[in-house]
Design an enzyme around this catalytic site. Structure first.
Site, short mmCIF file in Angstrom:
data_model
loop_
_atom_site.label_atom_id
_atom_site.label_comp_id
_atom_site.label_asym_id
_atom_site.label_seq_id
_atom_site.Cartn_x
_atom_site.Cartn_y
_atom_site.Cartn_z
N LYS A 51 0.80 -1.22 0.00
CA LYS A 51 0.00 0.00 0.00
C LYS A 51 0.84 1.27 0.00
CE LYS A 51 -4.34 -1.79 1.46
NZ LYS A 51 -5.46 -1.82 2.35
N LYS A 71 -13.35 -6.17 -3.27
CA LYS A 71 -13.94 -4.84 -3.33
C LYS A 71 -13.18 -3.94 -4.30
CE LYS A 71 -15.20 -4.98 1.54
NZ LYS A 71 -14.81 -4.58 2.89
N LYS A 85 -9.10 -13.42 -6.49
CA LYS A 85 -10.21 -13.58 -5.56
C LYS A 85 -11.21 -12.43 -5.76
CE LYS A 85 -10.40 -13.56 -0.69
NZ LYS A 85 -9.78 -13.71 0.63
#
Ligand code: TRP
Length: 325
Positions: A110, A194, A191
């Site tokens: 991140k 979101k 997977k």
């Protein structure tokens, strides 16, 4: 009866991967001694919109209740309602090391190449450790991407105990052995998430039945005509897993049942099953959305119950560390 803690961020839209992968299991296994937490403080580690956060927190609570989490059988609450989380995180900040936090893969991903990443983002795993340790959780059901964070929680707990005397229970991560790992409908190697590249690959719990059907009808399949789970048939395998999750039938039984069907008919079967399975959940969610005050009241009771355990732990922590009062 193991003590269980798990957390979910109120960011992004809840999707069927959350539902079939984790939440149905939370709902079936819930009992007293299980804590399920909407981690709003984690959701502000990245830039966010306050109104959206408020809306998503209540909406997520409605989904978790709709899925079947029952405030009479487990403790469902919002992280920021229990101030002990931030207090405990500070103490643990003084036990965790820069070195171990710098090694966290999620932070590395991140923060990559960005200097403006928040200190909260760096500290994220310590707050997570506080979440878990406050409740003496033994088991933390999570996705595989959280393994490192749970191991860090365990390390921090062990170090604290060594330094200040036995205080925290050492938690361990548990990964679903049953339950489905639902993949993106367009990019089957990923997977369902979101943060997917395209909304076409993700079925949100809030999608209409028509939108759900459309996405399933457009899901990528594989060359060939056989309806069979196989490593070289990821698209079909994913749809079989989804059908299995929605109906409760095993994949081999479904393969036998569907033999000879065309992909188009197969997809209709999957869409019907998913919509049927989600219908009561979607209806319950809509009802709960009508009565936000009732949901707030449930969350307030959950926080109260969580606080009983969390504050007892903090009394011990404060004494052990030498904080007075
Ligand atoms: N980091 C977790 C995630 O993104 C959410 C989380 C916060 C959590 N605190 C937790 C999960 C404590 C388990 C236990 O999925």
């Amino acid at each position: 009866m193991a003590r269980v803690f798990s957390g979910v961020q109120p960011s992004g839209s809840p999707h069927i991967g959350n539902y079939f992968g984790a939440w149905t299991r939370w709902a079936t296994e819930q009992e007293a001694g299980h804590f399920y937490c909407i981690v709003d403080l984690h959701a502000i580690t990245a830039p966010h919109d306050p109104a959206e956060l408020r809306e998503r927190t209540i909406d997520l609570a409605c989904w978790l209740l709709a899925v079947g989490l029952d405030p009479e059988r487990c403790t469902l609450f919002v992280q920021s309602h229990v101030r002990e989380h931030t207090e405990c995180a500070w103490v643990l900040d003084c036990v965790a090391t820069m070195g171990e936090l710098k090694r966290m893969t999620q932070f590395k991903e991140k923060s990559q190449g960005r200097d403006s990443v928040s200190v909260g983002m760096f500290n994220y795993p310590v707050l997570q450790a506080a979440d878990i340790l406050l409740y003496h959780a033994e088991e933390v059901p999570v996705g595989a991407d959280q393994r490192q964070h749970i191991e860090l929680s365990r390390d921090i707990a062990g170090r604290f105990n060594q330094r200040f005397g036995q205080t925290f229970t050492l938690p361990k991560a548990t990964f679903p052995t049953s339950g489905a790992r639902i993949m993106d409908l367009q990019h089957v190697e990923n997977k369902m998430s979101k943060s997917a590249q395209s909304p076409q690959g993700t079925i949100d719990l809030a999608d209409t039945e028509a939108a759900t059907r459309k996405k399933i009808m457009r899901a990528v399949t594989d060359s060939g005509t056989e309806i069979r789970a196989a490593p070289d048939k990821q698209g079909v395998t994913n749809l079989l897993d989804l059908l299995s999750a929605a109906t409760g039938s095993g994949v081999p039984a479904l393969e036998a049942e569907l033999e000879g069907q065309r992909y188009g008919d197969f997809k209709k079967t999957v869409a019907d099953a998913v919509n049927e399975r989600l219908r009561p959940v979607r209806e319950r969610h809509a009802e709960l959305r009508e009565d936000p005050a009732a949901v707030q009241a449930m969350l307030a009771r959950g926080a109260e119950r969580a606080r009983e355990t969390a504050s007892a732990t903090m009394v011990d922590v404060r004494a052990k560390v030498g904080l007075t009062g």
